[in-house]
Design a protein around this motif. Sequence first.
Motif, PDB file in Angstrom:
ATOM      1  N   VAL A 163     -14.225   3.689   0.871  1.00 21.98           N
ATOM      2  CA  VAL A 163     -13.753   2.222   1.320  1.00 21.98           C
ATOM      3  C   VAL A 163     -12.263   2.790   0.363  1.00 21.98           C
ATOM      4  CG1 VAL A 163     -13.250   0.823  -1.568  1.00 21.98           C
ATOM      5  CG2 VAL A 163     -12.913  -0.414   1.050  1.00 21.98           C
ATOM      6  N   SER A 164     -11.109   2.781   2.789  1.00 26.96           N
ATOM      7  CA  SER A 164     -10.103   2.855   1.980  1.00 26.96           C
ATOM      8  C   SER A 164      -9.228   1.539   1.814  1.00 26.96           C
ATOM      9  CB  SER A 164      -9.645   3.190   3.812  1.00 26.96           C
ATOM     10  OG  SER A 164      -9.232   2.057   4.645  1.00 26.96           O
TER      11      SER A 164
ATOM     12  N   ASP B   3     -11.661   4.041  -2.433  1.00 28.45           N
ATOM     13  CA  ASP B   3     -12.750   4.695  -4.099  1.00 28.45           C
ATOM     14  C   ASP B   3     -13.790   4.746  -2.764  1.00 28.45           C
ATOM     15  OD1 ASP B   3     -13.731   4.642  -5.940  1.00 28.45           O
ATOM     16  OD2 ASP B   3     -13.266   3.189  -6.883  1.00 28.45           O
TER      17      ASP B   3
ATOM     18  N   LYS C  38       0.719  -1.338   0.027  1.00 31.58           N
ATOM     19  CA  LYS C  38       0.283  -0.037  -0.065  1.00 31.58           C
ATOM     20  C   LYS C  38       1.049   0.833  -0.095  1.00 31.58           C
ATOM     21  CE  LYS C  38      -3.019   3.100   1.349  1.00 31.58           C
ATOM     22  NZ  LYS C  38      -4.133   3.676   2.762  1.00 31.58           N
TER      23      LYS C  38
ATOM     24  N   ALA D 257     -14.471  13.653  -1.807  1.00 32.77           N
ATOM     25  CA  ALA D 257     -15.285  13.092  -0.531  1.00 32.77           C
ATOM     26  C   ALA D 257     -15.820  13.548   0.386  1.00 32.77           C
ATOM     27  CB  ALA D 257     -14.430  11.983   0.336  1.00 32.77           C
TER      28      ALA D 257
ATOM     29  N   MET E 103     -10.221   9.443  -7.913  1.00 34.47           N
ATOM     30  CA  MET E 103      -9.344   8.514  -7.673  1.00 34.47           C
ATOM     31  C   MET E 103      -8.999   7.914  -9.533  1.00 34.47           C
ATOM     32  SD  MET E 103      -8.728   8.498  -4.625  1.00 34.47           S
ATOM     33  CE  MET E 103      -8.201   7.429  -4.797  1.00 34.47           C
TER      34      MET E 103
HETATM   35  O1  IP8 Z   1      -6.676   7.386   1.431  1.00 31.00           O
HETATM   36  C1  IP8 Z   1      -9.712   6.545   0.559  1.00 31.00           C
HETATM   37  O2  IP8 Z   1      -7.931   6.290   1.044  1.00 31.00           O
HETATM   38  P1  IP8 Z   1      -7.131   5.860   1.480  1.00 31.00           P
HETATM   39  C2  IP8 Z   1      -9.666   7.031  -1.154  1.00 31.00           C
HETATM   40  O3  IP8 Z   1      -6.433   4.669   1.992  1.00 31.00           O
HETATM   41  C3  IP8 Z   1     -10.944   8.304  -1.569  1.00 31.00           C
HETATM   42  O4  IP8 Z   1      -8.283   6.124   3.236  1.00 31.00           O
HETATM   43  C4  IP8 Z   1     -11.701   7.772  -1.960  1.00 31.00           C
HETATM   44  C5  IP8 Z   1     -11.683   9.246   0.057  1.00 31.00           C
END
Ligand code: IP8
Length: 248
Positions: A150-151, A138, A7, A57, A81
């Motif tokens: 969803v993170s 996303d 990640k 968001a 995204m």
């Molecule tokens: O930065 C959030 O993903 P994260 C993605 O991994 C959006 O929390 C669409 C805000």
Amino acid sequence: MSLVVLKLGGSVVTDKDEPETVDEEGLAAAADAVATLAESGRVVVVHGGGSFGHHHAAEHGVSSESGSHDARGVRAIHDAMKRLNDAVLDALAGRGVSALPVHPLSAGAREADGSLSLPLTATETMLDEGFVPVLHGDVIAHAGKGATIVSGDDLVVSLASGLGADRVGLCSTVPGVLDAGGDVIPEITAFADAADALGGSESTDVTGGMAAKVRKLLALGAPAHVFGPEGLSAFVAGESPGTVIRGE
Ligand code: IP8
């Protein structure tokens, strides 16, 4: 062949203070690391939202808890995204990595209780065919709520357990899980190891902060390494930068 799920935090590949701005240096370093990993094994990349997803968001009032039925807003978040995903794919392609997108909005959904259902056939087949699937945080359909966020961390957990990853890396701007004195905890094998620093086992963590992350990573069948950008090359070399979270 071994499988790594990596990640890349949104704060690593974007400039968080400038809307929709890629951190070119951060992305280049991350893409170099993925290219090296891809030379010797299978890799799935997940990236976060940074200055692309999060501000759209917020503008549309969508979070991991609050949903929306407004398709225009959902698309605005998703499209941002996809723009970041394109930048990541381009950086990887520029290094000869056969990277392909997997967009969670079109692949999975959340059940009413918030649990994520992410079918992995596309990702798995891409891996079998020598591609590097690149997923991203996303907006995703959520039973009873329209669509929620969803993170990337949630995706990492689903991917790592569903695909049987050998190693997981979470690269963000923090150098690891920090203890109460601000030092990196080298290894966590039980929540109690970090409970003091994370606010105790009773702490609620709806925003998906470190306590929630540690709990989820402890439940994986693979070691998960939490490190900052300075730890990327060590992770790629098979070392243990930052904190390793190893459930027993
Ligand atoms: O930065 C959030 O993903 P994260 C993605 O991994 C959006 O929390 C669409 C805000």
